[in-house]
Motif scaffolding. Structure first.
Motif, PDB file in Angstrom:
ATOM      1  N   LYS A 163       0.886  -1.171   0.000  1.00 19.85           N
ATOM      2  CA  LYS A 163       0.000   0.000   0.000  1.00 19.85           C
ATOM      3  C   LYS A 163       0.920   1.216   0.000  1.00 19.85           C
ATOM      4  CE  LYS A 163      -4.045   2.076   1.994  1.00 19.85           C
ATOM      5  NZ  LYS A 163      -5.161   1.992   2.894  1.00 19.85           N
ATOM      6  N   THR A 164       0.652   2.140  -0.883  1.00 20.12           N
ATOM      7  CA  THR A 164       1.550   3.286  -1.009  1.00 20.12           C
ATOM      8  C   THR A 164       0.760   4.573  -1.162  1.00 20.12           C
ATOM      9  OG1 THR A 164       3.531   4.056  -2.191  1.00 20.12           O
ATOM     10  CG2 THR A 164       1.727   3.259  -3.556  1.00 20.12           C
ATOM     11  N   LYS A 165       1.368   5.652  -0.697  1.00 20.79           N
ATOM     12  CA  LYS A 165       0.732   6.960  -0.877  1.00 20.79           C
ATOM     13  C   LYS A 165       1.559   7.811  -1.842  1.00 20.79           C
ATOM     14  CE  LYS A 165      -2.007  10.418   0.180  1.00 20.79           C
ATOM     15  NZ  LYS A 165      -3.358  10.471  -0.330  1.00 20.79           N
ATOM     16  N   TYR A 166       2.875   7.768  -1.662  1.00 15.96           N
ATOM     17  CA  TYR A 166       3.735   8.620  -2.493  1.00 15.96           C
ATOM     18  C   TYR A 166       4.692   7.815  -3.389  1.00 15.96           C
ATOM     19  CZ  TYR A 166       1.857  12.140   0.604  1.00 15.96           C
ATOM     20  OH  TYR A 166       0.996  12.943   1.310  1.00 15.96           O
ATOM     21  N   GLY A 167       4.525   6.488  -3.385  1.00 16.61           N
ATOM     22  CA  GLY A 167       5.275   5.676  -4.352  1.00 16.61           C
ATOM     23  C   GLY A 167       6.512   4.966  -3.826  1.00 16.61           C
ATOM     24  N   SER A 168       6.946   5.324  -2.627  1.00 13.69           N
ATOM     25  CA  SER A 168       8.180   4.732  -2.129  1.00 13.69           C
ATOM     26  C   SER A 168       8.025   3.231  -1.860  1.00 13.69           C
ATOM     27  CB  SER A 168       8.570   5.449  -0.838  1.00 13.69           C
ATOM     28  OG  SER A 168       9.828   5.060  -0.453  1.00 13.69           O
ATOM     29  N   THR A 169       6.948   2.861  -1.189  1.00  8.68           N
ATOM     30  CA  THR A 169       6.718   1.442  -0.882  1.00  8.68           C
ATOM     31  C   THR A 169       6.518   0.654  -2.171  1.00  8.68           C
ATOM     32  OG1 THR A 169       5.659   2.184   1.141  1.00  8.68           O
ATOM     33  CG2 THR A 169       5.338  -0.120   0.546  1.00  8.68           C
TER      34      THR A 169
ATOM     35  N   GLY B 273      12.296   5.531   3.136  1.00 11.44           N
ATOM     36  CA  GLY B 273      11.404   5.929   2.049  1.00 11.44           C
ATOM     37  C   GLY B 273      11.646   7.369   1.635  1.00 11.44           C
ATOM     38  N   LYS B 274      10.579   8.013   1.215  1.00  5.72           N
ATOM     39  CA  LYS B 274      10.757   9.413   0.814  1.00  5.72           C
ATOM     40  C   LYS B 274       9.680  10.293   1.420  1.00  5.72           C
ATOM     41  CE  LYS B 274       8.223   9.551  -3.527  1.00  5.72           C
ATOM     42  NZ  LYS B 274       8.046  10.196  -4.787  1.00  5.72           N
ATOM     43  N   MET B 275      10.066  11.531   1.658  1.00  7.91           N
ATOM     44  CA  MET B 275       9.075  12.513   2.077  1.00  7.91           C
ATOM     45  C   MET B 275       9.481  13.841   1.429  1.00  7.91           C
ATOM     46  SD  MET B 275       7.428  13.365   5.776  1.00  7.91           S
ATOM     47  CE  MET B 275       8.515  14.625   6.428  1.00  7.91           C
ATOM     48  N   LYS B 276       8.858  14.148   0.324  1.00  7.65           N
ATOM     49  CA  LYS B 276       9.183  15.383  -0.376  1.00  7.65           C
ATOM     50  C   LYS B 276       8.050  16.356  -0.092  1.00  7.65           C
ATOM     51  CE  LYS B 276      11.900  15.078  -3.919  1.00  7.65           C
ATOM     52  NZ  LYS B 276      12.370  14.923  -5.301  1.00  7.65           N
TER      53      LYS B 276
END
Ligand SMILES: Cc1cc2nc3c(=O)[nH]c(=O)nc-3n(C[C@H](O)[C@H](O)[C@H](O)COP(=O)(O)O)c2cc1C
Length: 176
Positions: free
Chosen positions: A8-14, A115-118
């Motif tokens: 499950k992903t919100k911003y694509g990292s997973t 992961g990422k947090m932009k």
């Protein structure tokens, strides 16, 4: 051993890790909303990935609410988050306790990746949540180490994804 990767992903990292892992294992990769427990029970090994949001593994209910049906399966859970890996205390105490109040079941193995947090990609709600969290933590007179870390993390801005880190998980699944 037949295996499936679910994410499950919100911003694509997973999703990036999930696709990489599935490719390395030569198995199917599906988004959590496109599957259900009736499909998952058909596999011997289930790899589940979700981003950390306030220490909760995104969508982990799909696994945790069905532990009885999955008791004879090998389950590998991976998280993506921006907490530096060396903060083991944070990870063990907060994340595991938050997601597995009665302890991690013996058939589940957990891996944690960056992961990422932009900031410019975040939804308005997520940006507001981070501002609120930072305000609460900053107002504390004697912040604990974890609270100081949270203040720092609210300002994190970048993509720390490193697919190479998934190697340990891939090797683990291959060894099962
Ligand atoms: C509102 C919010 C809360 C977050 N909480 C955490 C957290 O508790 N621990 C952490 O390590 N990362 C946290 N993150 C960072 C996300 O877990 C990270 O961006 C992750 O890679 C997202 O995965 P996704 O893009 O696949 O959904 C948070 C991010 C947002 C926007």
């Amino acid at each position: 051993m037949n295996c499936i990767v679910v994410y499950k992903t919100k911003y694509g990292s997973t999703e990036a890790y999930a696709r990489h892992i599935a490719e390395a294992l030569g198995c199917e990769c599906v988004e959590a909303k496109q599957t259900d427990i009736d499909k998952l029970v058909q596999y011997d090994c289930i790899v589940y990935g979700g981003g950390l949001y306030a220490e909760v593994i995104n969508g982990i209910g799909l696994i945790n609410k069905n532990l009885d049906k999955l008791s004879d399966k090998k389950i590998v859970v991976f998280t993506t988050g921006i907490t530096p890996i060396h903060y083991r205390e944070y990870y063990d105490d907060e994340v595991l306790e938050r997601n597995y109040k009665n302890g991690v079941p013996s058939n589940i193995r957990i891996f944690n990746f960056l992961g990422k947090m932009k900031l410019d990609e975040l939804t308005v709600t997520h940006r507001a949540a981070l501002v609120a969290l930072k305000k609460i933590m900053t107002a504390k007179k004697n912040p604990k180490p974890l609270e100081k870390l949270l203040i720092e993390l609210c300002d994190a801005d970048g993509d720390f994804t490193n697919l190479e880190d998934a190697r340990a998980l891939i090797e683990y699944v291959k060894s099962l």
